[in-house]
Design a protein around this motif. Structure first.
Motif, short mmCIF file in Angstrom:
data_model
loop_
_atom_site.label_atom_id
_atom_site.label_comp_id
_atom_site.label_asym_id
_atom_site.label_seq_id
_atom_site.Cartn_x
_atom_site.Cartn_y
_atom_site.Cartn_z
N ILE A 60 24.27 -21.53 52.52
CA ILE A 60 25.68 -21.89 52.67
C ILE A 60 26.49 -20.69 52.19
O ILE A 60 26.32 -20.23 51.06
CB ILE A 60 26.03 -23.13 51.81
CG1 ILE A 60 25.29 -24.37 52.29
CG2 ILE A 60 27.52 -23.37 51.81
CD1 ILE A 60 25.79 -24.96 53.58
N LYS A 61 27.35 -20.17 53.07
CA LYS A 61 28.16 -19.01 52.72
C LYS A 61 29.58 -19.46 52.43
O LYS A 61 30.15 -20.24 53.18
CB LYS A 61 28.16 -17.99 53.86
CG LYS A 61 26.81 -17.36 54.08
CD LYS A 61 26.86 -16.30 55.15
CE LYS A 61 25.49 -15.69 55.34
NZ LYS A 61 25.47 -14.66 56.37
N MET A 62 30.15 -18.93 51.35
CA MET A 62 31.52 -19.25 50.96
C MET A 62 32.24 -17.99 50.55
O MET A 62 31.63 -16.94 50.39
CB MET A 62 31.52 -20.21 49.76
CG MET A 62 30.92 -21.56 50.00
SD MET A 62 31.12 -22.56 48.53
CE MET A 62 30.15 -23.97 48.95
N LYS A 89 20.66 -22.16 49.30
CA LYS A 89 21.07 -20.90 48.68
C LYS A 89 22.58 -20.77 48.93
O LYS A 89 23.02 -20.65 50.07
CB LYS A 89 20.32 -19.75 49.33
CG LYS A 89 20.68 -18.39 48.83
CD LYS A 89 19.84 -17.37 49.58
CE LYS A 89 20.15 -15.96 49.20
NZ LYS A 89 19.33 -15.01 49.97
N VAL A 90 23.36 -20.83 47.86
CA VAL A 90 24.82 -20.72 47.96
C VAL A 90 25.18 -19.26 47.77
O VAL A 90 24.90 -18.68 46.73
CB VAL A 90 25.53 -21.60 46.90
CG1 VAL A 90 27.03 -21.53 47.09
CG2 VAL A 90 25.04 -23.03 46.99
N MET A 125 19.86 -19.20 38.63
CA MET A 125 21.24 -19.16 38.14
C MET A 125 22.06 -18.14 38.94
O MET A 125 21.49 -17.20 39.51
CB MET A 125 21.25 -18.78 36.65
CG MET A 125 20.63 -19.84 35.76
SD MET A 125 21.39 -21.46 35.94
CE MET A 125 22.93 -21.21 35.11
N PRO A 126 23.39 -18.33 38.97
CA PRO A 126 24.22 -17.40 39.73
C PRO A 126 24.08 -15.96 39.24
O PRO A 126 24.08 -15.72 38.03
CB PRO A 126 25.65 -17.89 39.47
CG PRO A 126 25.51 -19.29 39.03
CD PRO A 126 24.17 -19.41 38.38
N LYS A 127 23.92 -15.03 40.19
CA LYS A 127 23.84 -13.62 39.81
C LYS A 127 24.53 -12.79 40.88
O LYS A 127 24.57 -13.16 42.04
CB LYS A 127 22.40 -13.18 39.60
CG LYS A 127 21.54 -13.17 40.83
CD LYS A 127 20.16 -12.64 40.51
CE LYS A 127 19.34 -12.61 41.78
NZ LYS A 127 17.98 -12.21 41.57
N LEU A 128 25.07 -11.67 40.45
CA LEU A 128 25.81 -10.78 41.34
C LEU A 128 24.89 -9.69 41.86
O LEU A 128 24.23 -9.01 41.08
CB LEU A 128 26.99 -10.17 40.58
CG LEU A 128 27.98 -9.37 41.41
CD1 LEU A 128 28.76 -10.28 42.33
CD2 LEU A 128 28.92 -8.60 40.51
N MET A 133 27.52 -12.92 45.32
CA MET A 133 27.04 -13.69 44.18
C MET A 133 26.25 -14.85 44.77
O MET A 133 26.73 -15.50 45.69
CB MET A 133 28.23 -14.20 43.36
CG MET A 133 27.85 -14.80 42.04
SD MET A 133 29.30 -15.29 41.09
CE MET A 133 29.91 -13.72 40.52
N MET A 134 25.03 -15.08 44.28
CA MET A 134 24.23 -16.15 44.87
C MET A 134 23.56 -17.01 43.82
O MET A 134 23.33 -16.60 42.69
CB MET A 134 23.20 -15.59 45.82
CG MET A 134 22.25 -14.58 45.26
SD MET A 134 21.23 -13.82 46.49
CE MET A 134 22.41 -13.09 47.57
N MET A 135 23.27 -18.27 44.25
CA MET A 135 22.64 -19.26 43.39
C MET A 135 21.75 -20.11 44.29
O MET A 135 22.13 -20.44 45.40
CB MET A 135 23.73 -20.11 42.73
CG MET A 135 23.23 -21.31 42.00
SD MET A 135 24.56 -22.19 41.12
CE MET A 135 25.42 -22.98 42.45
#
Length: 140
Positions: A60-62, A89-90, A125-128, A133-135
């Protein structure tokens, strides 16, 4: 029974002597049709393969300044993916000056995490990474 005698009995019956479990002491053999035996083993393997579920990773891309309705549409899709048993995968993509507001992106990913904590857990966890930035989240 000696091996030679077992082979002789199998030949008289027009069948094969098949070693079923070689690890036991003494080894266990059966007199049966080997072609039919192989076919049944293949069918069992195919049946087991059909029943297992392959877990896919959906993406999912935001963007960090996503609107409420757009977020709800993405959230609905994510909920459907979790119900199907897939991982999600966000990905948050920053463009231009948005890189200066990484805290907004982190806040959005935290919102995603809290909205889905009942059906999914955070696997990564979220990482850049560069401008993204993905989680990764997995269903419970």
């Amino acid at each position: 029974m000696p091996t030679a005698r077992a082979i002789e009995i199998a030949a008289e019956a027009g069948l094969d002597l098949v070693e079923v479990s070689p690890q036991t002491q003494p080894p266990v053999c059966k007199i049966l049709d080997y072609g039919k035996y192989k076919f049944q083993q293949q069918k069992k393997k195919a049946e087991a393969k059909k029943k297992q579920k392959v877990v896919e990773i959906k993406e999912i891309k935001m963007r960090p300044n996503i609107d409420d309705h757009d977020y709800e549409v993405k959230a609905k899709a994510m909920r459907r993916f979790f119900d199907e048993g897939d991982k999600v995968k966000v990905t948050l993509r920053f463009r231009g000056r948005e890189m200066a507001y990484q805290d907004r992106g982190m806040a959005l990913l935290e919102k995603v995490k809290t909205d889905f904590e009942d059906v999914a857990k955070v696997e990564q966890m979220p990482k850049l990474e560069g401008k993204q930035m993905m989680m990764v989240m997995a269903p419970r």
